[in-house]
Scaffold this motif. Structure first.
Motif, PDB file in Angstrom:
ATOM      1  N   ALA A 369      28.753  12.783  67.328  1.00  0.00           N
ATOM      2  CA  ALA A 369      30.220  12.427  68.797  1.00  0.00           C
ATOM      3  C   ALA A 369      28.487  10.918  68.022  1.00  0.00           C
ATOM      4  N   THR A 370      29.585   9.732  68.820  1.00  0.00           N
ATOM      5  CA  THR A 370      28.491   8.641  69.036  1.00  0.00           C
ATOM      6  C   THR A 370      28.856   8.374  70.391  1.00  0.00           C
ATOM      7  N   ASP A 371      27.754   7.852  70.980  1.00  0.00           N
ATOM      8  CA  ASP A 371      27.253   7.151  72.401  1.00  0.00           C
ATOM      9  C   ASP A 371      27.537   5.706  72.709  1.00  0.00           C
ATOM     10  N   PHE A 372      29.301   5.598  71.740  1.00  0.00           N
ATOM     11  CA  PHE A 372      29.248   4.070  73.254  1.00  0.00           C
ATOM     12  C   PHE A 372      30.748   4.154  73.461  1.00  0.00           C
ATOM     13  N   PHE A 373      30.175   4.954  75.160  1.00  0.00           N
ATOM     14  CA  PHE A 373      31.259   5.817  76.378  1.00  0.00           C
ATOM     15  C   PHE A 373      31.415   4.262  76.536  1.00  0.00           C
ATOM     16  N   ASN A 374      30.190   2.985  76.591  1.00  0.00           N
ATOM     17  CA  ASN A 374      30.619   2.504  77.673  1.00  0.00           C
ATOM     18  C   ASN A 374      30.375   0.571  76.683  1.00  0.00           C
ATOM     19  N   GLY A 375      30.930   0.960  75.844  1.00  0.00           N
ATOM     20  CA  GLY A 375      30.239  -0.318  74.632  1.00  0.00           C
ATOM     21  C   GLY A 375      28.807   0.044  73.489  1.00  0.00           C
ATOM     22  N   ARG A 376      28.353  -0.504  73.168  1.00  0.00           N
ATOM     23  CA  ARG A 376      27.714  -0.960  72.337  1.00  0.00           C
ATOM     24  C   ARG A 376      26.724  -1.992  72.900  1.00  0.00           C
ATOM     25  N   ALA A 404      26.053  18.018  70.932  1.00  0.00           N
ATOM     26  CA  ALA A 404      26.771  16.167  70.434  1.00  0.00           C
ATOM     27  C   ALA A 404      26.313  15.445  70.667  1.00  0.00           C
ATOM     28  N   LEU A 405      27.089  15.082  72.979  1.00  0.00           N
ATOM     29  CA  LEU A 405      26.521  14.012  73.142  1.00  0.00           C
ATOM     30  C   LEU A 405      24.916  13.927  72.846  1.00  0.00           C
ATOM     31  N   VAL A 406      24.084  15.154  73.803  1.00  0.00           N
ATOM     32  CA  VAL A 406      22.749  14.746  74.007  1.00  0.00           C
ATOM     33  C   VAL A 406      22.621  14.049  71.977  1.00  0.00           C
ATOM     34  N   GLU A 407      23.114  14.565  71.115  1.00  0.00           N
ATOM     35  CA  GLU A 407      22.560  14.237  69.836  1.00  0.00           C
ATOM     36  C   GLU A 407      22.906  13.075  69.620  1.00  0.00           C
TER      37      GLU A 407
END
Length: 457
Positions: A369-376, A404-407
């Motif tokens: 996963a990538t963490d861009f749930f609220n943009g970067r 995956a979200l933690v990573e």
């Protein structure tokens, strides 16, 4: 004789206060009040990334938490000072006395007259205009934002509303950030001429720089949009470090709380920056504020970094965290928000998911996963990128996605720290603070997962 101070922190979801003994730093009492209107998500539209908060939430919670900690004080006459930090930039249009327009009946239900929360991204297009304007000139007036202005910063929010809401534009005298609004409430300040704005928000979010005498020149703002000029001229052109007093407690609030009008009220500050100071930030020691978003703070001596700006770094400005040092801010626009979303999606307690995820052996076919749930936020701010989860199969379970979200949050954090190191910022030690840093119920549940994340970071 005992002496006490009160610290107030306005987070995304609630206001908190602590009563502290100044001699040993012990916490005598604490109080938390959730924002009632925000809890209902009134005036919010996640699809357009609009997040607004009503000032009545701030005012009511201020009275609630202060009354509670004052009542718990062994001797309220020994309370000597109150200081405030808040989310930022969380900004609101006001009348000439600094009162939010949404406190007027005509604007009581108008989201554009309320506080525009830090994570509101409705000004994304305007932020890109500021970035483009900065690139056309030398100096680049966006340099303190790494030459990339963000919709999370003040001027993008201000310009978006001025362009899209004629009623607010007509009645708005100026604007105020949340930390200065609360401070003005406590001191009873009713004019922009008398306001003592904190330095943190102007330096980190509003392009203020003492090297060019304050804000960028008027022609720079006019080139972007002349609508900005009236409010630019009316806001305070001078600001103060949070080691200064904004004034003393006004008679109205002194009477509400049973305190004297000699109680000193400190200049307002940004929450992440205050957290960094409290955790002991210093050259070589970075502080990781882990909350709704993640803010990673660092400082360096001015003489080592003067005039050196790191491309794509979210915030970098002299004196915003510690006086006499360059202050740096980076982080993730969504951190706790990611896991709150997943909890809502699955209906599962996060400690259960963490326990299950900790038992999953590392495999090549696990989801990513990538963490861009609220943009970067960083590196290189972008409010248009979105998150994704790849590698899903019909057999994939919630614990694997949680892992995956933690990573993703760990790898995003590593990218931020690497940007610091590549830019010449020394980091020998990192200190994690905030509620999320303490919420794991059982260390053995997450030991294997934590070992893996240590390798990542």
């Amino acid at each position: 004789m005992k002496q006490y101070t009160i610290g107030i922190d306005y987070g995304t979801d609630s206001a908190r206060a602590v009563l502290v003994d100044v001699y040993d730093g012990s916490i005598i009492a604490s109080a938390v009040k959730a924002y009632p209107r925000w809890a209902e998500r009134r005036w919010c539209d996640p699809l357009t990334q609009q997040f607004r908060q009503h000032p009545l939430d701030y005012i009511e919670c201020l009275g609630g938490v202060l009354r509670e900690v004052v009542a718990a004080c062994p001797d309220p006459s020994c309370i000597k000072a109150i200081a405030v930090d808040t989310t930022g930039s969380t900004v609101c249009f006001t009348d000439a006395e600094g009162g939010p327009l949404s406190l007027r009946p005509a604007f009581a239900e108008d989201p554009d007259a309320m506080f525009i929360l830090w994570k509101d991204h409705t000004g994304t297009a305007e932020a890109e205009e500021f970035t483009a304007a900065g690139a056309r000139h030398t100096p680049n007036y966006i340099c303190q934002s790494g030459n990339h202005y963000s919709a999370e910063c003040t001027w993008a929010k201000v310009l978006h509303v001025l362009r899209t809401n004629a009623a607010v534009r007509e009645k708005a005298y100026a604007f105020v950030d949340e930390c200065d609004f609360v401070t003005n409430l406590l001191t009873g300040c009713r004019s922009f001429e008398g306001m003592r704005w904190g330095h943190c928000i102007p330096g980190a979010k509003q392009l203020w720089n003492r090297d060019w005498g304050g804000y960028p020149p008027e022609w720079f703002f006019e080139e972007i949009d002349p609508l900005l000029i009236p409010v630019l001229r009316r806001i305070p052109q001078v600001n103060y470090a949070c080691s200064n007093a904004a004034g003393t407690l006004c008679p109205e609030w002194a009477a509400k709380l049973g305190l004297g009008t000699d109680v000193v009220v400190g200049v307002g500050n940004c929450d992440a920056h205050s957290g960094a100071v409290g955790a002991g930030v210093r050259p070589g020691v970075a502080v990781l504020n882990l909350g709704t978003s993640a803010c990673y703070m660092a400082v360096m001596p001015v003489e080592e970094m003067k005039g050196h700006f790191i491309e794509g770094l979210f915030g970098q400005s002299e004196g915003t965290i510690l006086e006499g040092y360059m202050g740096y801010e980076t982080g993730l626009s969504a951190f706790g928000d990611i896991f709150a979303w997943f909890k809502r999606l699955t209906g599962r307690p996060l400690d259960e998911l963490a326990a299950e995820a900790g038992q999953i052996a590392l495999r090549e076919d696990l989801p990513l996963a990538t963490d861009f749930f609220n943009g970067r936020r960083a590196p290189n701010p972008s409010n248009t990128v979105t998150a994704n989860i790849a590698g899903l199969r019909i057999t994939t379970g919630p614990a694997e996605i949680y892992r995956a979200l933690v990573e993703a949050a760990a790898f995003g954090s590593k990218a931020c720290i690497d940007q610091y190191l590549d830019g010449g910022i020394r980091i020998d030690k990192m200190i994690a603070v905030g509620g999320i840093a303490k919420k794991s119920r059982s260390e053995e549940h997450t030991s294997e997962l934590q070992s893996h994340l240590n390798l990542v970071c």
